[in-house]
Design an enzyme around this catalytic site. Structure first.
Site, PDB file in Angstrom:
ATOM      1  CD  GLU A   1      12.279  34.483  47.689  1.00  0.00           C
ATOM      2  OE1 GLU A   1      13.183  35.133  47.697  1.00  0.00           O
ATOM      3  OE2 GLU A   1      12.172  33.093  48.070  1.00  0.00           O
TER       4      GLU A   1
ATOM      5  CD  GLU B   1      17.579  34.835  42.852  1.00  0.00           C
ATOM      6  OE1 GLU B   1      17.516  33.939  44.113  1.00  0.00           O
ATOM      7  OE2 GLU B   1      16.433  35.218  42.573  1.00  0.00           O
TER       8      GLU B   1
END
Length: 227
Positions: free
Chosen positions: A121, A212
């Site tokens: 990620e 985010e």
């Protein structure tokens, strides 16, 4: 910030539609996600761009695909979420982006993606709120690209949600020294720098310019494009 995972193998439906917490009407009713307290998890294509959205269901958070490459997120006292627009698969493309990003608390604006084999990620952090994610990661080095210094970090997540279910995997981070909301990001330069610091990537899945948030409030309105 606690890392926020995209569990996005399929769109996840919310059991019942709730009144929208914001005066916020989707701009494209045929394709935009419906206004709800928590926008259902989803991924797919919209106006030629790949989008990905995931939330843990906490608080009030609204993601909407707008015209072209734009998207918008509004959140209030939220749990974990991450979403945005971009491409699938990811590449070393140069990404242009701009718009508005205003977190009140913990939040990131980043080029965000995943690879497989190895499962990684990754984040290129362009701006963040009150929490610098490098503070709890291993520092690997520094390099210069796109007009500023980026610090490189790596961290490991154990038995956490991923694009392939619950797995252990690494996170790669490039964190821009001077925050910005708009500009160009040469992803190949980041990939090369990571490789030079022993941080290889695998087969690319999606690559988005993401908003985010974690236990915070705020709003963003972002567009993306390539050269």
């Amino acid at each position: 910030m606690v890392s926020i995972k995209s569990v996005l193998a399929a769109a996840t439906a919310v059991s019942s539609a709730l009144a929208a917490p914001f005066d916020f009407v989707p701009r494209d009713n045929s394709t935009a996600l419906q206004a709800r307290q928590v926008t259902p998890n989803a991924e797919g294509w919209h106006n030629g761009y790949f989008y990905s959205w995931w939330s843990d269901g906490g608080g009030q958070v609204q993601y909407t695909n707008l015209e072209g490459s734009r998207y918008q997120v509004r959140w209030r006292n939220t749990g974990n979420f991450v979403g945005g627009k971009g491409w699938n698969p990811g590449t070393g493309r140069t990404i242009n982006y701009g718009g508005y990003f205003n977190p009140q608390g913990n939040g990131y604006l980043a080029v965000y993606g995943w690879t497989r084999n190895p499962l990684v990620e990754y984040y290129v952090i362009e701006s963040y709120g009150t929490y610098n994610p490098g503070s709890q990661a291993q520092y690997k080095g520094t390099f210069y690209t796109d007009g500023d210094q980026y610090d490189i970090f790596v961290s490991t997540r154990y038995n956490q949600p991923s694009i392939d279910g619950t797995r252990t995997f690494q996170q790669y981070w490039s964190i821009r020294k001077n925050k910005r909301v708009g500009g160009s990001v040469n992803m190949q330069n980041h990939f090369n720098a990571w490789q030079q610091h022993g941080m290889p990537l695998g087969q690319h899945y999606y690559q988005i310019v993401a908003t985010e948030g974690y236990q915070s409030s705020g709003e963003s309105d972002i567009y993306v494009q390539t050269h």
